[in-house]
Write an enzyme that holds these catalytic residues in place. Structure first.
Site, PDB file in Angstrom:
ATOM      1  N   ASP A  74       0.797  -1.506  -0.474  1.00  0.00           N
ATOM      2  CA  ASP A  74      -0.007  -0.012  -0.093  1.00  0.00           C
ATOM      3  C   ASP A  74       1.184   1.238  -0.199  1.00  0.00           C
ATOM      4  O   ASP A  74       0.199   2.217  -0.549  1.00  0.00           O
ATOM      5  CB  ASP A  74      -0.523   0.514   1.322  1.00  0.00           C
ATOM      6  N   ASP A 118      -2.741   5.375  -3.211  1.00  0.00           N
ATOM      7  CA  ASP A 118      -1.870   4.280  -2.560  1.00  0.00           C
ATOM      8  C   ASP A 118      -1.878   3.835  -3.735  1.00  0.00           C
ATOM      9  O   ASP A 118      -1.284   3.542  -4.829  1.00  0.00           O
ATOM     10  CB  ASP A 118      -3.284   3.493  -1.576  1.00  0.00           C
TER      11      ASP A 118
END
Length: 362
Positions: A104, A196
């Site tokens: 992420d 992300d």
């Protein structure tokens, strides 16, 4: 026997032979926190109440999740892969989330490692706290470049003007409100760069990503400015109003072979990108099976697509996803089963828990 790569970072696909990788760990993870409208836009409704400050995941779940990650690491090492692990962090004390999902927060593009500009405030120090020592070691290689995320001065600026932000929330009484997500209305605005890294996948010199509830246009522009010369970033038009990470929407198994989630993207949308004109594109034909135990606090059954490629043949899959494993076997792949359902419970699967650093021949 683990082979030592020539350079410490060199990767620009999701499927070339893996030589080194970062793998996270689940210990001391807590539920992440964000304004209620963000939780409602991205998380399963039955678990909304769990996303409150300093709420630990059940200890027994984390113990089992860490055992699953250790088994995964052993599979990687048995295949000759060099594995880096992050330092232990008390995420309860830090008011953070986890070190289990480094994908992420980090993406490797060629010899460059780029840190995400997280939208969620509880994740702003995640890479710094858990992975800074690994990044410092990688930077000892003179060809490696690490691009660190800019500091965020006003985290709530991302939500200003979003419908419902600042109103009283009906679920838990907090002031921050609800938000109905529409096709062109996400849970964040464009006040500052936000993305992300898991909203992007690498296809050689082309990186394919999406706008989502955690990735805005300024975030895409920031990533475009950070990738090495010669790389481009293209956006896929997805139909998922709850979009948050692209690695359960499309799955490249090898060069010119891709599976996609027909509930989130269409073949027509994929073929709008020149990259996929000559690709074999398969809509996954089955519905993921429901599961109650362990609970999927943060994900849907489509997490079965969140696998991890060791090379163009071998792919690590969740041991319980037998139907999916048989499906990719018919496409010429070799599925390697590994239990991972407790890791799934805290927010991701194999692709999420890794940052591939070196893939041979990329």
């Amino acid at each position: 026997m683990v082979s030592v790569p020539t350079h410490l970072v060199s990767a620009d696909t999701e499927w070339s032979p893996l030589r080194s990788v970062i793998v996270g760990h689940a210990a001391d993870s807590c539920f992440p926190t964000a304004p209620p409208h963000m939780i409602k836009a991205t998380m399963p409704e039955e678990h909304f109440a769990s996303f409150r400050p300093k709420n630990r995941f059940p200890a027994s779940l984390l113990d089992r999740a860490d055992a699953e990650v250790r088994q995964f690491v052993q599979i990687l090492r048995d295949h000759g892969v060099l594995v880096y692990r992050p330092k232990a962090i008390d995420w309860f004390a830090e008011g953070g989330y986890t070190a289990a999902m480094p994908r992420d927060g980090l993406i490797t593009v060629g010899n460059t490692v780029i840190e995400a500009c997280f939208a969620w405030e509880c994740r702003h120090r995640e890479i710094e706290l858990g992975f800074s020592e690994i990044l410092a070691d990688l930077e000892k290689d003179p060809v490696v470049r690490v691009v660190r995320a800019p500091k965020v001065e006003r985290p709530d600026a991302l939500y200003e003007g979003i419908r419902g932000f600042g109103q009283k929330d009906a679920v838990n009484g907090e002031v921050n409100g609800t938000h109905t997500v529409h096709s062109h209305e996400w849970a964040i605005n464009n006040a500052r760069p936000a993305f992300d890294a898991a909203d992007f996948l690498r296809f050689g010199k082309t990186i394919v990503g999406q706008l989502s509830n955690v990735t805005n246009q300024k975030g895409v522009d920031y990533l475009r400015s950070a990738v090495p010369e010669g790389y481009s970033v293209e956006l896929l038009d997805v139909t998922d109003e709850h979009a948050m990470h692209i690695d359960a929407t499309i799955l490249p198994l090898r060069q010119r072979l891709l599976i996609y989630n027909p509930e989130r993207v269409s073949k027509r949308a994929l073929q709008k990108l020149d990259l996929f004109k000559d690709w074999e594109l398969h809509a996954y034909p089955y519905q993921p099976a429901p599961r109650e135990n362990p609970p999927r606090y943060m994900t849907s059954g489509w997490l079965l697509m969140n696998v991890f490629s060791l090379d163009e043949k071998k792919v690590v899959v969740e041991a319980g996803d037998v139907e999916f494993a048989e499906y990719i076997r018919k496409l010429g792949m070799e599925p390697i089963p590994c239990p991972f359902q407790h890791v799934n419970s805290i927010g991701g699967s194999f692709h999420c828990t890794t940052v591939d650093l070196v893939r041979q021949g990329t």
